[in-house]
Design a protein around this motif. Structure first.
Motif, PDB file in Angstrom:
ATOM      1  N   ASP A  56     -51.508 -18.626  48.193  1.00 29.81           N
ATOM      2  CA  ASP A  56     -50.734 -18.815  46.972  1.00 29.81           C
ATOM      3  C   ASP A  56     -49.853 -17.626  46.653  1.00 29.81           C
ATOM      4  O   ASP A  56     -49.094 -17.658  45.701  1.00 29.81           O
ATOM      5  CB  ASP A  56     -51.689 -19.064  45.785  1.00 29.81           C
ATOM      6  CG  ASP A  56     -52.465 -20.349  45.966  1.00 29.81           C
ATOM      7  OD1 ASP A  56     -53.703 -20.317  45.831  1.00 29.81           O
ATOM      8  OD2 ASP A  56     -51.832 -21.372  46.286  1.00 29.81           O
ATOM      9  N   GLN A  57     -49.973 -16.572  47.430  1.00 31.90           N
ATOM     10  CA  GLN A  57     -49.174 -15.392  47.161  1.00 31.90           C
ATOM     11  C   GLN A  57     -47.845 -15.509  47.890  1.00 31.90           C
ATOM     12  O   GLN A  57     -47.802 -15.652  49.100  1.00 31.90           O
ATOM     13  CB  GLN A  57     -49.924 -14.130  47.616  1.00 31.90           C
ATOM     14  CG  GLN A  57     -49.156 -12.838  47.417  1.00 31.90           C
ATOM     15  CD  GLN A  57     -48.720 -12.638  45.976  1.00 31.90           C
ATOM     16  OE1 GLN A  57     -49.518 -12.815  45.061  1.00 31.90           O
ATOM     17  NE2 GLN A  57     -47.463 -12.281  45.766  1.00 31.90           N
ATOM     18  N   GLU A  58     -46.787 -15.431  47.107  1.00 27.88           N
ATOM     19  CA  GLU A  58     -45.458 -15.541  47.700  1.00 27.88           C
ATOM     20  C   GLU A  58     -45.161 -14.310  48.544  1.00 27.88           C
ATOM     21  O   GLU A  58     -45.506 -13.189  48.167  1.00 27.88           O
ATOM     22  CB  GLU A  58     -44.450 -15.624  46.555  1.00 27.88           C
ATOM     23  CG  GLU A  58     -43.057 -16.008  46.954  1.00 27.88           C
ATOM     24  CD  GLU A  58     -42.133 -15.997  45.738  1.00 27.88           C
ATOM     25  OE1 GLU A  58     -42.503 -16.612  44.726  1.00 27.88           O
ATOM     26  OE2 GLU A  58     -41.057 -15.370  45.812  1.00 27.88           O
ATOM     27  N   GLU A  59     -44.549 -14.514  49.694  1.00 27.00           N
ATOM     28  CA  GLU A  59     -44.128 -13.382  50.516  1.00 27.00           C
ATOM     29  C   GLU A  59     -42.661 -13.096  50.242  1.00 27.00           C
ATOM     30  O   GLU A  59     -41.883 -14.004  49.996  1.00 27.00           O
ATOM     31  CB  GLU A  59     -44.328 -13.710  51.992  1.00 27.00           C
ATOM     32  CG  GLU A  59     -45.796 -13.771  52.388  1.00 27.00           C
ATOM     33  CD  GLU A  59     -45.972 -13.943  53.880  1.00 27.00           C
ATOM     34  OE1 GLU A  59     -46.444 -13.005  54.528  1.00 27.00           O
ATOM     35  OE2 GLU A  59     -45.640 -15.034  54.390  1.00 27.00           O
TER      36      GLU A  59
END
Lengths: 455, 423, 446
Positions: C315-318
Motif C-alpha cells: 500500500d506504500q506508494e513508490e
C-alpha cells in the motif's frame, strides 16, 4: 544609468533566460519603496525597476497586473538539499561540510521555490559545539550540485550551544539526566570545547606561519600536516569564514560573544537566538546578526522564554535580524511568518519583509547580489497573486538569475501528464515483474544437468 | 450606601451578572450574513441578542466598538493544551500513558489550567479547544474546554466530548526505532501480522465492552464494575462520538467499516488521504478534523500544494470538516489555528468556509452546535473583537470574551516583551 | 570413432588434473574480445597460456583437439568486484565493531568522556593494509559457483570498513593458493559506510572528510619519509603509519557511486584526491554518461539491477524516481558505451547464475554484444592494468576461456566448461544455490 551600463559591461556570459519585463505589478523593492510599475530583467540581472519601464524589442512580457513582485526570499537557516545534516559523534566536526553531500534531487528545493524562496543558507545540524561547514545555495531546481551553489558567497561554519549539543552525547540520544558519553554534557563544557578548539587552531595557525617564514627565508622545510578540522577554524580567526551559531539562552549568547572577543573574531549570525531580546544590546554592540523563528516556543526548556516579539525587539535595539525556517515546511511560507513580526512588536511592512530579504542577504554577505529589487542585482524575484504579507497569497512565478524556475500555471498543466506517465511506468514494471515470476529460475540451467561430457 | 454600591459595581470585574452591550462594530455571526453596524447583547454569559439595533437594557455596560469587528471565538479541534508544557521535558508531559486500551483515562483530569499556553493561545482569539490524550489504540477521553477559568469545573464545556483512538495500520520499521532493524527480509509480513493482531484485539475489546454493557443492564451477583469497559458504554450507545485517527485511504476505509459494524458515531481525525475517500465520508456523514494545512506533501510525487488544496476538495465533495493545530508540543502552536485555515483559501476553499471551519463547524461536529460556534441568541458569549479579518496575521485581537466575561489578554510573552523593552 | 575417443578422454579428465600437452579448440566461433569475431576459428593452449588463435593454425601433433562445432569460445569472464575466495566471516577490523544504534545505555556506569579530539592516528574502520591475497580460502564454495557460471577470474576485495583493504586478481582454480593470485594489490576498496550516529564518522559527510584527511595524511607522510630518508641523522623520525602505508601501496581507489548525484559527487572527489580512482555501482549512469566519459574515470556497474524490495508494503506508494531507476538502470551500460566511457560489470549482489540474464537486460536496453563481452572480460583487465596478460583471446595471454554451446547471452545456451590457466573445469549441477547470506557484498553504497 551609469551603474546599469557598468554592470552590463561586467556581466558574465551566463545563459540566464531571455530578456523579460514583469509588467504592471505592485513592485515591493524593500529598499527603494513600493510602487506600481515594472521590472526589466536582462542577462540574469535586474536592469531597471520603475513606474514606467520601456519594453525592449523581443522581450518576454509577463503581465502581472494586480499582482505583487518582491525579491526572492532568503532563508538563513535550512537543512534541505543535503544528504547529511549532523556529524554528531565528535564534539568538533569542522572538517565536514555540506558541500560534500549536496543533494540536488531533494524535492524540498522545488517546494521552497513554490513558496518564493530563491536562496537558502544550508547548515550543518546542531549536534556539536563546533559543527561542519555550510553552503549558501540558490534554489536552482534541476541543476546539479555545483549548479546550486551560490557562487562567491562567503563560506560559513555552524556552531551550536545549549541543549542539543549537550544531549548528543547521551546514551539513547534523548534528553534526560544520564551522563553524556560524548563531552560536553553541560554548558560549561560547551564553552570549554570552543575555547580548546580555537586554542588548537591558533597553534596550527602559528605552525603554518612558521613554515611560511622558513620558506620565505629559503630554508628547507616540509609543510606541516594539513588538519582539515583546524583549517576552517583558522579561517574564522582570519575573518574568512562566517560563524553561524545556534543558541537559545541569553547567558550562552553572551558566553559565545565573549569567547569570540577573546579570540578576536566576530560571530556573524546567532541562529534561533530565542532569548536574543534579553541581550539585544550586547548583540548589537558585538555586531552579530540574529536569525530567529517567528513564534516557536516551549518545545524545549531553553525555548520556554521565547517570545514572538523577539525579532521586533531586537530590530528596535539595532540588531540586524532575519527570520528563518529551520524547516522544509516553514520555508514555504516565510512571507507570512514575516507578518507575525508586525503583529508582535509592531514592525511596519518594509521592516517585516526585510526580515526575509535584504536582512538575511546582509547577514550572508550577499547583499550586493540579492535581497532587494535594485538595478544591478541578480534577477531573483517572486510574483505573488496577493500581497505577500497576506495569508491568502500564493506564489505565481519565481525567477532566479532571470530564469523562470517556478511557474504555478505550468505546474498545474503538467500534473495530468506526470500522473499518466507515472501510472504507465508503474504498470509497465508490474507487467515485467509478473513475467519474471512465471519464468524458470535462470536461463540454460534446467534440472537434471549432468556434470562432465561434451554434447 | 448608594456610593458604596456604585463603587462596588465600578470595581467589580466585568462579571456575568452585568449585561454588556457591544455595539458599533461589524458583526460576523458566521451562521448568517454580516451586520455592517451591529450590536451584541451579552447577559448571564450568553448571547441575549444580535442585531443592527439593540436598545440598551437597564444597568448594562456599553462598549463602543466603532471601526472594529466582532467574530465568534475560534475553536481548535485537536490540541494537547494543558497536557504538555514543554514538549521535550518528559516531566511536563501528560499526553499519554502506558497501555493500548485506556478509554477510562480522562484528559480533563490532567489539564493544568495554569498552563502558560492558555493565555498565549486565547490572546489570538481561540476561545475553546479540544484537548485529547494520545498513545496506544484507544487513548482516552478528550475534553472540550473554554480557555478561561481557575479550575476544570470553570473550563469544561463537555467532559468527555469524545473518546479518541487510532485505528491500527501496518507500521513498517523505520530508521529510528519502531520495530525491527530495516532491511529485514520479512519486514512487511511481520508488520502486517502485528497490525492484524491489533485489529483483532480492538474488536475483542469492543465486544467485551458490549457484553459488559449487557451484563450491567441486568447485573448478576458476580457483576464487577470495570472502569475501562464502563468508559466505552456511551460510545456504544451512540451518545459519545469515537474520534478515530486514520491517515491512509486503506486505514480510513477500514475505520469507516469498523465504525459501521460497531454502530458508533465516528469523527475522522487527520485523514491525510481523506480526499481519496470523500464520497464515502459524505455518504456516512463522517466529519473530518483536518491535519495542519501548513505541512509538507505526504508523498514525494504529490503536487507541492496538495495539503493546501485538500480542504477545498473536501468542501466541494460536501464533507464537513474543521481545522486544528495539533499543538502545542508536536506541531504548530494553537494560536496559529486561524492561519491554518487561511492557508487553504488561496487553494480552493472559499474564505467564508475557512472561517466556519474554525467556528460553527467544529461546534456542530463536537455536538455543541447549540452552544458555541456562532453569534446567535442563546449561545455562550464567546466573542472576539478585532480590527480586521482574524484569519490574517496582521489583524489585532483587541478583546476576547469567554462566557460573557472579558478575558485578560496579558500573557507570559507580552510580559517578557514589556520587561525587556526597557533594558 | 575419433569423436568418441575424444569424448572419453574429455570425460576422463573432467574437472581435475592437467591435460597432457597442448589443447586446441578447433572450428569454433571465437569471440576474442579484441577485433572481429572468428566464425570458424581455432585456439591453441599450451602450458597454461594461449599460444595461438586464428582461422587457420598449425596444430602440434600431440595436441588434444576438441571439436568446436556449435560452440562459442569467449575469454573467461571476470567479476570486476567480488568477495569470492574470502572466508565467510570477515576479518576483524582493527577498530571496535560497529554498533547499529547509538550506544546502548548502561545505567549507573560512569563512562569516561571520549577524548575531546582524536589525534591524527585515529583511523576508524580502516584496514588499508589487509590484502585479499593473504586471506584466501581456496575451499570457498563460491569459487565453484562462479566457475559454473562462466567466470574464470574475480577481482576480490575485503569488504568491511571504510578503507576495507586491498584486492587481488584471482584465477578461480581453487587449489593452490599461490597459483590463484594473478596480481596483487589491485586497488583499495573504499565504502563510505557509516556506523551509527554515536561513532565517528556517523554521517556521509563525515566519512568523506575522513577519507580526504587520510589522503592528505598520505601526501604528508611521503614528504616526511622522504625528508627523513635523505638526512636521518639528527632528525626526529616520523611515526610509522600502517594505514597510510596501505593506502600508498594501492594503485587505485574504488569509490562507491550508484545514482547520478553520487556519481557527480565522486567524480569531483576523485579529481580532488591524487589517487587514480575507479567508481562502482553506476545504476544511474544513464543520466550522466557524457560526464563519466569525459572524466576518464572507469565505472564498474553492479549487475544486480534495482528491483522492488521483496517484502515491501503493497500500500506504500513508490516515488517516480524509484520507478524510473528500476526501469532505466539496465540502460546505463548502453549510454556509457555510446558516450565512449570505460566501464565493466561486476556481479554485485546478483547470484552468479543470474549474471548472464542481467547482462541480457542491458543488451535489450541497447548495449551491443561486443561491448557486453568486453565489459565482462577485457575492460576489467584494462581497468586493473592487466590487459597485457589476461582478458582476451590473444597469443601470450593466460589461458582463461569460457566455452558455451550457443551464444553466451542466449537464454537457451549452456555453459559447457571453462579453462583456467589452461586447465579444464566443468560446471557443477545447480546444488543449493549459494546465496550470499550474511556475507558482505561489495557494491553497497551510502
Amino acid at each position: 544609468m551609469k551603474r546599469a551600463a557598468l554592470f552590463l559591461l561586467a556581466l558574465p556570459l551566463v545563459a540566464a533566460g531571455p530578456t523579460t519585463v514583469i509588467r504592471n505589478a505592485t513592485v515591493i523593492t524593500v529598499t527603494k519603496g513600493t510602487f506600481v510599475g515594472s521590472v526589466l530583467i536582462r542577462d540574469g540581472k535586474i536592469v531597471e525597476a520603475g513606474e514606467k519601464v520601456l519594453v525592449p524589442d523581443g522581450a518576454r512580457v509577463i503581465d502581472a497586473t494586480g499582482k505583487f513582485v518582491m525579491p526572492g526570499i532568503i532563508d538563513c537557516h535550512s537543512h534541505i538539499a543535503a544528504d547529511s545534516i549532523n556529524e554528531g559523534a565528535v564534539a568538533v566536526s569542522s572538517m565536514v561540510g555540506i558541500e560534500d553531500v549536496v543533494n540536488p534531487d531533494d524535492p524540498d528545493i522545488y517546494r521552497a521555490l513554490a513558496g518564493g524562496v530563491t536562496t537558502a543558507n544550508v547548515l550543518h545540524g546542531s549536534a556539536n559545539p563546533i559543527g561542519g561547514k555550510c553552503e549558501v545555495m540558490k534554489m536552482r531546481w534541476g541543476k546539479d550540485a555545483a549548479g546550486l551553489k551560490f557562487e562567491g558567497a562567503m563560506p560559513g561554519i555552524k556552531f551550536a550551544l545549549g541543549e542539543n549539543v549537550k544531549r548528543s552525547g547521551s546514551p539513547g540520544g534523548g534528553f534526560g539526566n544520564s551522563p553524556g558519553l560524548r563531552y560536553p554534557a553541560s554548558r560549561m563544557g560547551v564553552e570549554d570545547v570552543i575555547r580548546e578548539a580555537f586554542t588548537e587552531a591558533r597553534a596550527y595557525q602559528k605552525e603554518w606561519r612558521d613554515y611560511q617564514a622558513k620558506v620565505d627565508r629559503h630554508e628547507q622545510a616540509i609543510p606541516p600536516r594539513r588538519d582539515l578540522k583546524l583549517e576552517p577554524l583558522v579561517e574564522v580567526l582570519e575573518g574568512k569564514r562566517y560563524v553561524h551559531a545556534h543558541c537559545y539562552r541569553a547567558d550562552e549568547i553572551l558566553m559565545l560573544l565573549r569567547v569570540a572577543d577573546d579570540f578576536g573574531f566576530k560571530v556573524r549570525t546567532l541562529q534561533h537566538v530565542l532569548e536574543g531580546y534579553k541581550v539585544a544590546k550586547e548583540i548589537a554592540a558585538h555586531g552579530a546578526g540574529a536569525s530567529t523563528f517567528s513564534d516557536w516556543w516551549a518545545y524545549k526548556a531553553e525555548a520556554y522564554d521565547a517570545i514572538p516579539y523577539n525579532a521586533a525587539l531586537m530590530v528596535r535595539k539595532g540588531v540586524l535580524v532575519s527570520l528563518n525556517s529551520d524547516s522544509a515546511e516553514l520555508m514555504r511560507h516565510l512571507n507570512t511568518e514575516a507578518a507575525k513580526a508586525m503583529k508582535y512588536g509592531g514592525l511596519n511592512e518594509t521592516e517585516a519583509l526585510s526580515l526575509v530579504t535584504i536582512n538575511p542577504a546582509k547577514q550572508l554577505g550577499i547583499e550586493n547580489r540579492v535581497g532587494s529589487i535594485e538595478p544591478g542585482k541578480d534577477a531573483d524575484l517572486a510574483i505573488f497573486d496577493k500581497h505577500p504579507l497576506s495569508n491568502y497569497a500564493k506564489v505565481d512565478k519565481v525567477f532566479i538569475d532571470g530564469e523562470l524556475y517556478f511557474d504555478r500555471e505550468k505546474d498545474l498543466e503538467e500534473r495530468p501528464g506526470k500522473e499518466a506517465r507515472k501510472k504507465a511506468l508503474s504498470d509497465k514494471l508490474k507487467q515485467q515483474e509478473k513475467k519474471e515470476r512465471k519464468r524458470p529460475e535462470s536461463p540454460g540451467e534446467k534440472k537434471g544437468d549432468e556434470p562432465g561430457g561434451a554434447q | 450606601m448608594r456610593i458604596f454600591l456604585t463603587l462596588l459595581l465600578a470595581l467589580a470585574p466585568l462579571s456575568a451578572a452585568e449585561p454588556i452591550l457591544l455595539r458599533g462594530a461589524v458583526v460576523h455571526p458566521v451562521s448568517g450574513p454580516d451586520i455592517p453596524e451591529g450590536a451584541v447583547l451579552v447577559r448571564d454569559g450568553k448571547i441575549a441578542e444580535v442585531g443592527a439595533h439593540i436598545s440598551v437594557p437597564k444597568g448594562a455596560r456599553v462598549i463602543e466598538l466603532k471601526g472594529l469587528h466582532i467574530y465568534p471565538g475560534m475553536i481548535d479541534s485537536a490540541t494537547e493544551l494543558g497536557l504538555s508544557e514543554i514538549g521535550a521535558v518528559r516531566e511536563m508531559n501528560d499526553i499519554s500513558d502506558l497501555g493500548l486500551f485506556k478509554p477510562q483515562l480522562r484528559a480533563s483530569a490532567a489539564v493544568n489550567p495554569a498552563s502558560e499556553h492558555i493565555p498565549v493561545t486565547r490572546a489570538n482569539g481561540i476561545t475553546s479547544v479540544i484537548t485529547s490524550p494520545g498513545g496506544g489504540i484507544i487513548a482516552g477521553q478528550s475534553v472540550l474546554m473554554h480557555l478561561n477559568g481557575w479550575t476544570m469545573e470553570d473550563m469544561a464545556v463537555r467532559a468527555p466530548v469524545a473518546i479518541r483512538m487510532e485505528y491500527p495500520h501496518v507500521q513498517m520499521p523505520g530508521r529510528f526505532g519502531g520495530g525491527e532493524a530495516p532491511g529485514r527480509v520479512s519486514a512487511y509480513t511481520e508488520a502486517k501480522k502485528r497490525y492484524e493482531q491489533q485489529v483483532r484485539e480492538l474488536n475483542d475489546f469492543m465486544e467485551s465492552a458490549r457484553r459488559y454493557g449487557q451484563a450491567k443492564a441486568t447485573p448478576g451477583p458476580d457483576f464487577e464494575t470495570d472502569l475501562r469497559l464502563e468508559a466505552m458504554l456511551p460510545v456504544l450507545d451512540g451518545k459519545l462520538p469515537l474520534l478515530i485517527r486514520a491517515e491512509k485511504e486503506k486505514t480510513i476505509k477500514e475505520a469507516i467499516a469498523f465504525a459501521d459494524k460497531q454502530k458508533v458515531h465516528m469523527i475522522l481525525e487527520r485523514g491525510a488521504e481523506a480526499w481519496k475517500v470523500a464520497a464515502e465520508l459524505k455518504a456516512h456523514d463522517i466529519p473530518v478534523i483536518l491535519p495542519p494545512t501548513l505541512r509538507l506533501p505526504d508523498e514525494e510525487d504529490d503536487p507541492y500544494d496538495k495539503p493546501f488544496s485538500v480542504p477545498g476538495e473536501l468542501y466541494k465533495a460536501g464533507v464537513k470538516f474543521a481545522f486544528a493545530s495539533f499543538g502545542p508540543g508536536s506541531e504548530d502552536n494553537p494560536r496559529n489555528l486561524p492561519y491554518q485555515a487561511a492557508a487553504a483559501v488561496g487553494f480552493g476553499l472559499p474564505v467564508e468556509e475557512a472561517l466556519k471551519a474554525v467556528t460553527l463547524y467544529p461546534a456542530q461536529i463536537w455536538g455543541v452546535g447549540g452552544e458555541l460556534g456562532s453569534i446567535e441568541k442563546g449561545k455562550w458569549a464567546d466573542l472576539i473583537v478585532t480590527d480586521g479579518d482574524p484569519l490574517e496575521t496582521r489583524t489585532e485581537i483587541k478583546q476576547v470574551f469567554i462566557k460573557g466575561q472579558s478575558v485578560d489578554l496579558e500573557n507570559k510573552h507580552h510580559r517578557l516583551y514589556e520587561k525587556y523593552l526597557t533594558r | 570413432m575419433k569423436q568418441l575417443m575424444v569424448m572419453l578422454l574429455a570425460a576422463a579428465f573432467a574437472s581435475y588434473g592437467q591435460a597432457p600437452g597442448p589443447i586446441a579448440l578447433r572450428g569454433a566461433r571465437i569471440v576474442t574480445a579484441r577485433g572481429p569475431v572468428l566464425e570458424h576459428g581455432t585456439v591453441l593452449l599450451r602450458n597454461g597460456l594461449i599460444e595461438a588463435v586464428g582461422e587457420n593454425i598449425d596444430l602440434p601433433k600431440d595436441a588434444w583437439v576438441i571439436d568446436g562445432q556449435g560452440i562459442t569460445v569467449y575469454p573467461g569472464l571476470i567479476d570486476a568486484l567480488s568477495t569470492v575466495g574470502l572466508p565467510e566471516t570477515p576479518a576483524q577490523p582493527a577498530t571496535p565493531p560497529r554498533t547499529e544504534t547509538p550506544a546502548t545505555p548502561r545505567l549507573g556506569a560512569q563512562e569516561p568522556p571520549m577524548p575531546l579530539e582524536q589525534g591524527p592516528q585515529f583511523r576508524p574502520f580502516t584496514t588499508t593494509w589487509v590484502r585479499a591475497a593473504d586471506l584466501l580460502n581456496p575451499a570457498d564454495r563460491h569459487i565453484e559457483e562462479a566457475r559454473s557460471a562462466g567466470f574464470t577470474s574475480t577481482v576480490t576485495f575485503p569488504a568491511t570498513g571504510i578503507f576495507a583493504g586491498q584486492g587481488a586478481f584471482l584465477n578461480l582454480s581453487g587449489e593452490k593458493l599461490g597459483r590463484m593470485v594473478v596480481a596483487s594489490p589491485t586497488g583499495q576498496y573504499v565504502t563510505l559506510t557509516t556506523h551509527g550516529f554515536g561513532t565517528y564518522p556517523g554521517s556521509l559527510m563525515g566519512v568523506i572528510a575522513y577519507v580526504r584527511q587520510v589522503s592528505l595524511d598520505a601526501d604528508h607522510y611521503q614528504l616526511e619519509m622522504q625528508a627523513y630518508a635523505k638526512h636521518p641523522a639528527g632528525q626526529k623520525r616520523p611515526a610509522y603509519d600502517r594505514a597510510v602505508e596501505g593506502l600508498l601501496e594501492s594503485p587505485r581507489l574504488l569509490l562507491p557511486a550508484d545514482n547520478a548525484k553520487q556519481l557527480d559527487r565522486m567524480l569531483h572527489f576523485a579529481a580532488e584526491l591524487k589517487h587514480p580512482a575507479v567508481l562502482y555501482g553506476g545504476h544511474e549512469a544513464y543520466k550522466i554518461a557524457d560526464r563519466v566519459a569525459q572524466s576518464s574515470v572507469p565505472l564498474l556497474i553492479n549487475l544486480k539491477w534495482p528491483e522492488k524490495p521483496k517484502d515491501a508494503d503493497p500500500d506504500q506508494e513508490e516515488s517516480y524516481r524509484t520507478l524510473e531507476l528500476r526501469d532505466r538502470a539496465p540502460s546505463s551500460p548502453a549510454a556509457l558505451e555510446k558516450a565512449g566511457a570505460k566501464f565493466a560489470f561486476y556481479s554485485g549482489g546478483a547470484p552468479f547464475k543470474d549474471v548472464r540474464k542481467a547482462v541480457k537486460r542491458a543488451i535489450d536496453a541497447g548495449l551491443t554484444e561486443p561491448a557486453a563481452v568486453r565489459a565482462l572480460t577485457l575492460s576489467v583487465a584494462e581497468i586493473y592494468g592487466l590487459s597485457d596478460r589476461v582478458g582476451s583471446i590473444e597469443p601470450g595471454k593466460i589461458a582463461n576461456l569460457l566455452v558455451v554451446k550457443g551464444d553466451l547471452f542466449d537464454e537457451k545456451s549452456k555453459i559447457q566448461y571453462v579453462f583456467i590457466d589452461g586447465v579444464k573445469y566443468e560446471p557443477v549441477p545447480e546444488a543449493p544455490p549459494a546465496e550470499r547470506e550474511g556475507r558482505p557484498t561489495p557494491g553497497g553504497v551510502e
